[in-house]
Scaffold this motif. Structure first.
Motif, PDB file in Angstrom:
ATOM      1  N   VAL A 116       7.426   3.629   3.180  1.00 24.87           N
ATOM      2  CA  VAL A 116       8.447   2.654   2.781  1.00 24.87           C
ATOM      3  C   VAL A 116       8.178   1.330   3.497  1.00 24.87           C
ATOM      4  CG1 VAL A 116      10.907   2.170   2.572  1.00 24.87           C
ATOM      5  CG2 VAL A 116      10.120   4.535   2.518  1.00 24.87           C
ATOM      6  N   ASP A 117       7.878   0.316   2.713  1.00 27.59           N
ATOM      7  CA  ASP A 117       7.633  -1.042   3.221  1.00 27.59           C
ATOM      8  C   ASP A 117       8.945  -1.785   3.015  1.00 27.59           C
ATOM      9  OD1 ASP A 117       7.029  -3.896   2.917  1.00 27.59           O
ATOM     10  OD2 ASP A 117       4.907  -3.384   2.687  1.00 27.59           O
ATOM     11  N   TYR A 118       9.635  -2.116   4.098  1.00 27.20           N
ATOM     12  CA  TYR A 118      10.958  -2.709   3.922  1.00 27.20           C
ATOM     13  C   TYR A 118      11.291  -3.728   5.005  1.00 27.20           C
ATOM     14  CZ  TYR A 118      12.819   0.600   7.456  1.00 27.20           C
ATOM     15  OH  TYR A 118      13.079   1.298   8.602  1.00 27.20           O
ATOM     16  N   PRO A 121      10.388  -9.446   7.026  1.00 24.87           N
ATOM     17  CA  PRO A 121      10.661 -10.885   7.024  1.00 24.87           C
ATOM     18  C   PRO A 121       9.436 -11.687   7.470  1.00 24.87           C
ATOM     19  CG  PRO A 121      11.488  -9.908   9.039  1.00 24.87           C
ATOM     20  CD  PRO A 121      10.956  -8.765   8.205  1.00 24.87           C
ATOM     21  N   ASN A 122       9.480 -12.978   7.212  1.00 24.75           N
ATOM     22  CA  ASN A 122       8.462 -13.860   7.775  1.00 24.75           C
ATOM     23  C   ASN A 122       8.886 -14.229   9.191  1.00 24.75           C
ATOM     24  OD1 ASN A 122       7.178 -13.762   5.313  1.00 24.75           O
ATOM     25  ND2 ASN A 122       8.240 -15.581   4.543  1.00 24.75           N
ATOM     26  N   ILE A 123       7.919 -14.313  10.094  1.00 21.00           N
ATOM     27  CA  ILE A 123       8.289 -14.592  11.485  1.00 21.00           C
ATOM     28  C   ILE A 123       8.648 -16.074  11.657  1.00 21.00           C
ATOM     29  CG2 ILE A 123       6.940 -12.700  12.451  1.00 21.00           C
ATOM     30  CD1 ILE A 123       4.897 -14.856  13.368  1.00 21.00           C
ATOM     31  N   LEU A 306      -5.648 -14.274   0.920  1.00 23.33           N
ATOM     32  CA  LEU A 306      -4.298 -14.626   0.477  1.00 23.33           C
ATOM     33  C   LEU A 306      -3.341 -13.456   0.706  1.00 23.33           C
ATOM     34  CD1 LEU A 306      -6.508 -15.739  -1.885  1.00 23.33           C
ATOM     35  CD2 LEU A 306      -4.455 -17.054  -2.371  1.00 23.33           C
ATOM     36  N   TYR A 307      -2.081 -13.728   0.435  1.00 25.24           N
ATOM     37  CA  TYR A 307      -1.026 -12.712   0.517  1.00 25.24           C
ATOM     38  C   TYR A 307      -1.449 -11.472  -0.261  1.00 25.24           C
ATOM     39  CZ  TYR A 307       3.799 -10.903  -0.239  1.00 25.24           C
ATOM     40  OH  TYR A 307       4.939 -10.142  -0.303  1.00 25.24           O
ATOM     41  N   ALA A 308      -1.918 -11.671  -1.467  1.00 27.63           N
ATOM     42  CA  ALA A 308      -2.308 -10.532  -2.311  1.00 27.63           C
ATOM     43  C   ALA A 308      -3.461  -9.754  -1.680  1.00 27.63           C
ATOM     44  CB  ALA A 308      -2.694 -11.007  -3.703  1.00 27.63           C
ATOM     45  N   ARG A 310      -4.141  -9.392   1.477  1.00 28.08           N
ATOM     46  CA  ARG A 310      -3.648  -8.611   2.609  1.00 28.08           C
ATOM     47  C   ARG A 310      -2.824  -7.426   2.126  1.00 28.08           C
ATOM     48  NH1 ARG A 310      -3.865 -13.999   4.615  1.00 28.08           N
ATOM     49  NH2 ARG A 310      -1.739 -14.583   4.007  1.00 28.08           N
ATOM     50  N   ASP A 311      -2.105  -7.594   1.004  1.00 32.59           N
ATOM     51  CA  ASP A 311      -1.345  -6.475   0.451  1.00 32.59           C
ATOM     52  C   ASP A 311      -2.292  -5.419  -0.121  1.00 32.59           C
ATOM     53  OD1 ASP A 311       1.333  -5.899   0.641  1.00 32.59           O
ATOM     54  OD2 ASP A 311       1.941  -7.553  -0.669  1.00 32.59           O
ATOM     55  N   ILE A 312      -3.387  -5.857  -0.701  1.00 32.68           N
ATOM     56  CA  ILE A 312      -4.362  -4.896  -1.221  1.00 32.68           C
ATOM     57  C   ILE A 312      -4.980  -4.114  -0.062  1.00 32.68           C
ATOM     58  CG2 ILE A 312      -6.673  -4.719  -2.246  1.00 32.68           C
ATOM     59  CD1 ILE A 312      -5.774  -6.375  -4.459  1.00 32.68           C
ATOM     60  N   GLU A 334      12.100 -11.411  -7.103  1.00 33.33           N
ATOM     61  CA  GLU A 334      11.236 -12.593  -7.276  1.00 33.33           C
ATOM     62  C   GLU A 334       9.756 -12.223  -7.168  1.00 33.33           C
ATOM     63  OE1 GLU A 334      14.315 -12.154  -5.330  1.00 33.33           O
ATOM     64  OE2 GLU A 334      12.899 -12.614  -3.713  1.00 33.33           O
ATOM     65  N   GLN A 335       9.486 -11.103  -6.493  1.00 35.45           N
ATOM     66  CA  GLN A 335       8.075 -10.749  -6.305  1.00 35.45           C
ATOM     67  C   GLN A 335       7.576  -9.727  -7.325  1.00 35.45           C
ATOM     68  OE1 GLN A 335       6.490 -10.414  -2.359  1.00 35.45           O
ATOM     69  NE2 GLN A 335       8.090 -11.698  -1.471  1.00 35.45           N
ATOM     70  N   ARG A 336       8.295  -9.619  -8.412  1.00 35.80           N
ATOM     71  CA  ARG A 336       7.912  -8.659  -9.444  1.00 35.80           C
ATOM     72  C   ARG A 336       6.461  -8.865  -9.890  1.00 35.80           C
ATOM     73  NH1 ARG A 336      12.097  -7.906 -13.915  1.00 35.80           N
ATOM     74  NH2 ARG A 336      12.455  -5.883 -12.990  1.00 35.80           N
TER      75      ARG A 336
HETATM   76  N1  ARG Z   1       7.167 -11.327   3.897  1.00 35.72           N
HETATM   77  C1  ARG Z   1       7.488 -11.302   2.504  1.00 35.72           C
HETATM   78  C2  ARG Z   1       8.643 -12.258   2.222  1.00 35.72           C
HETATM   79  O1  ARG Z   1       9.394 -12.543   3.123  1.00 35.72           O
HETATM   80  C3  ARG Z   1       7.861  -9.941   2.002  1.00 35.72           C
HETATM   81  C4  ARG Z   1       6.805  -8.889   2.170  1.00 35.72           C
HETATM   82  C5  ARG Z   1       7.081  -7.680   1.336  1.00 35.72           C
HETATM   83  N2  ARG Z   1       6.151  -6.627   1.476  1.00 35.72           N
HETATM   84  C6  ARG Z   1       4.896  -6.644   1.000  1.00 35.72           C
HETATM   85  N3  ARG Z   1       4.116  -5.608   1.215  1.00 35.72           N
HETATM   86  N4  ARG Z   1       4.452  -7.653   0.306  1.00 35.72           N
HETATM   87  O2  ARG Z   1       8.807 -12.675   1.103  1.00 35.72           O
END
Ligand code: ARG
Length: 569
Positions: A116-118, A121-123, A306-308, A310-312, A334-336
């Motif tokens: 579960v990735d939950y 937040p952004n630091i 990129l974000y993608a 790192r998620d991959i 929003e991240q659909r």
């Molecule tokens: N840090 C991102 C944001 O605040 C959410 C990350 C969600 N998790 C993920 N694996 N992309 O929008």
């Protein structure tokens, strides 16, 4: 209810010779006056070559005596069953009390993993109210899956890597104040960020310097990384204060930065995976079935990820570590597109397990932004909830000698958390202070009160003797039986919450218990012969056993949701 559904399925299967698997999923809960369980017979018509009403009639006539039910009757095309109240009371109450904390647990998930990735937040910014949903839905899904025997890995995928942190580090290096940072923590970082953005406009060369700083961070330059580490540590400290208040514990903080070193290896792998190609120096994946859709960029010409990307990398890493049955991403709607692309990119790269990844998105919360439209801090919301709860409880607290500080914090948190989780996950809801702490509403406060009341009745009864087996045949009042039925439904609600990734199923079920409990109490107020603490010792023992089962059910339901469970209010 599990037991009764199974019994009804077996009865119908024997009379019709239909397969149990075709019967069980049809079972519904009808209107209360029609019975406890109901089966619509339409789906059987073709196979049995009779009309549904005839089928229902034939089944009803063909069914023999069964200890679970007092009646199984046809009503038009429906078959309605009434559970024998004696049976349910005498099985469920002792069962719950024997299980105690283990009520609602099972081993269906044994040896399988759920990631579960939950929250994530952004630091460098305080947690906002908008982080509540992800944090608490994720937390509930973790508890719910754990109850079902799954192994769970709960991970906070912090947004802790990228240009922004080069910018912040550069700003801190130039005009930062260490003492102020130590004293003010994250609110100082927030100000620094505003200042940094101004500097980008006003100070010539600042923007380039910030970029260079991020490149040094990417290259692992010690001084640059130290600044980043400082910003990250301060942020996590601050987040943990709120997580602690919410009772949320992560197995790991593995943010985007976690995938910066291993990134080269992953990129190499990705480079050779089917589906990827190099386009003008950039690494991209063509989207399967993406008519006219731009390919997903994984590495820019200048080598930046990129974000993608790192998620991959994170998805592949999690698969390799856990071989998960489900990998859940509790992230706003929003991240659909991001998660849709992520899954398809992985599938293009031959990762069949990408089907097991789910974007657990959720609705928006209205009525919770400042007039200027700026972020509302989660801490402020939790403080206000606590203060409002305190105001409401001040008087009774003085009379009852309870710890007002501790309880108002628990009630405040319970109100906010339950007020969120009671809504269907994907629906929007409107935040309403008054309703949230209404002890008579569909609220955490109502459930907490019911639980505290059970505890207080048991305290007054002087505890319940373990040696004295209660004579549960004495529990015959409709309110008592109704209460037992709501308790019997909780395990099914937990199972469906996991299946549908819908914690509101548990919220509803636990509220139904509280509501039935309140009715039982009212009945006792109106008719003294129904008082729990009856003068008749046998009656008192039996009723206290029911109160104990109720306490266990309420406590379990709240715990699964992350609602605190005070024993006195
Ligand atoms: N840090 C991102 C944001 O605040 C959410 C990350 C969600 N998790 C993920 N694996 N992309 O929008």
């Amino acid at each position: 209810m599990h037991r009764y559904e199974k019994a009804l399925t077996r009865l119908v299967a024997t009379t019709t010779h239909l397969n149990s698997d075709d019967i069980r999923p049809l079972i519904r809960v009808p209107e209360p006056d029609k019975g406890d369980l109901s089966i619509p017979c339409f789906p059987f018509a073709k196979r049995l070559k009779k009309n549904p009403a005839q089928i229902a009639g034939d089944i009803a006539n063909g069914i023999g005596e069964d200890p679970h039910f007092i009646s199984v009757e046809a009503a038009g095309p429906y078959l309605n069953a009434r559970i024998d109240p004696k049976h349910i009371v005498q099985t469920i109450v002792p069962e719950i009390r024997a299980l105690g904390d283990r009520f609602c647990t099972s081993d269906v998930g044994q040896d399988r993993y759920v990631v579960v990735d939950y929250s994530s937040p952004n630091i460098a910014k305080p947690l906002g109210f908008h982080h509540l949903r992800s944090t608490m839905i994720g937390n509930a899904l973790i508890h719910i899956h754990q109850a079902l025997g799954y192994r769970v890995f709960g991970v906070n995928f912090l947004g802790d890597w990228g240009k922004t942190f080069g910018l912040l580090a550069e700003a801190f290096a130039r005009f930062g104040d260490r003492t102020a940072l130590d004293q003010q923590g994250i609110s100082y970082l927030l100000e620094l960020y505003i200042q940094a953005n101004k500097a980008v406009e006003a100070v010539s060369g600042f923007d380039d310097a910030a970029r260079a700083m991020f490149r040094r961070q990417e290259a692992g330059d010690k001084a640059a990384i130290d600044l980043w580490q400082l910003i990250r540590d301060i942020s996590i400290d601050e987040f943990q204060k709120i997580y602690r208040r919410l009772g949320v514990v992560f197995d790991a903080f593995e943010g985007e930065s976690h995938y910066r070193d291993g990134m080269a290896g992953v990129i190499e792998k990705i480079e050779h995976a089917p589906g990827t190609r190099v386009d003008q120096g950039a690494l991209v994946v063509d989207m399967p079935y993406g008519e006219g859709e731009a390919p997903l960029m994984l590495r820019k010409q200048d080598g930046a990820t990129l974000y993608a990307t790192r998620d991959i990398a994170a998805a592949i890493d999690r698969w390799q570590r856990f071989a998960f049955e489900k990998s859940l991403y509790v992230v706003g709607v929003e991240q659909r597109r991001h998660f849709d692309q992520l899954k398809r990119a992985l599938s293009a790269m031959g990762c069949e397990w990408s089907d097991q990844m789910t974007h657990v998105h959720f609705g928006r919360v209205h009525g919770m932004s400042t007039r200027k439209g700026t972020v509302v801090f989660l801490e402020d919301v939790l403080n206000e909830a606590r203060d409002r709860a305190r105001e409401k409880m001040k008087q009774t607290a003085a009379e009852r000698d309870i710890d007002l500080d501790a309880i108002s914090e628990q009630v405040g948190i319970g109100g906010v958390v339950f007020g969120d989780l009671k809504n269907l996950r994907t629906s929007d809801y409107t935040f309403d202070w008054e309703e949230m702490l209404n002890p008579k509403g569909f609220t955490g406060t109502c459930v907490q009160y019911a639980h505290a009341r059970c505890c207080s009745v048991l305290r007054k009864a002087g505890g319940i003797s373990e040696t004295n087996t209660p004579d549960l045949a004495l529990l015959t009042h409709p309110e008592e039986i109704g209460l037992v039925k709501t308790l019997a439904r909780l395990p099914g609600a937990v199972a469906s919450a996991a299946r549908e990734l819908e914690p509101s199923r548990v919220a509803r079920a636990v509220y139904d218990i509280a509501h039935a409990w309140n009715r039982y109490q009212q009945a006792g107020n109106a008719d003294r012969s129904l008082r729990i603490l009856s003068n008749d010792p046998a009656e008192k023992t039996a009723r206290c056993a029911l109160v104990d089962a109720t306490r266990i059910g309420l406590k379990k339901g709240m715990a699964l949701l992350g609602v605190p469970q005070p024993e006195a209010m």
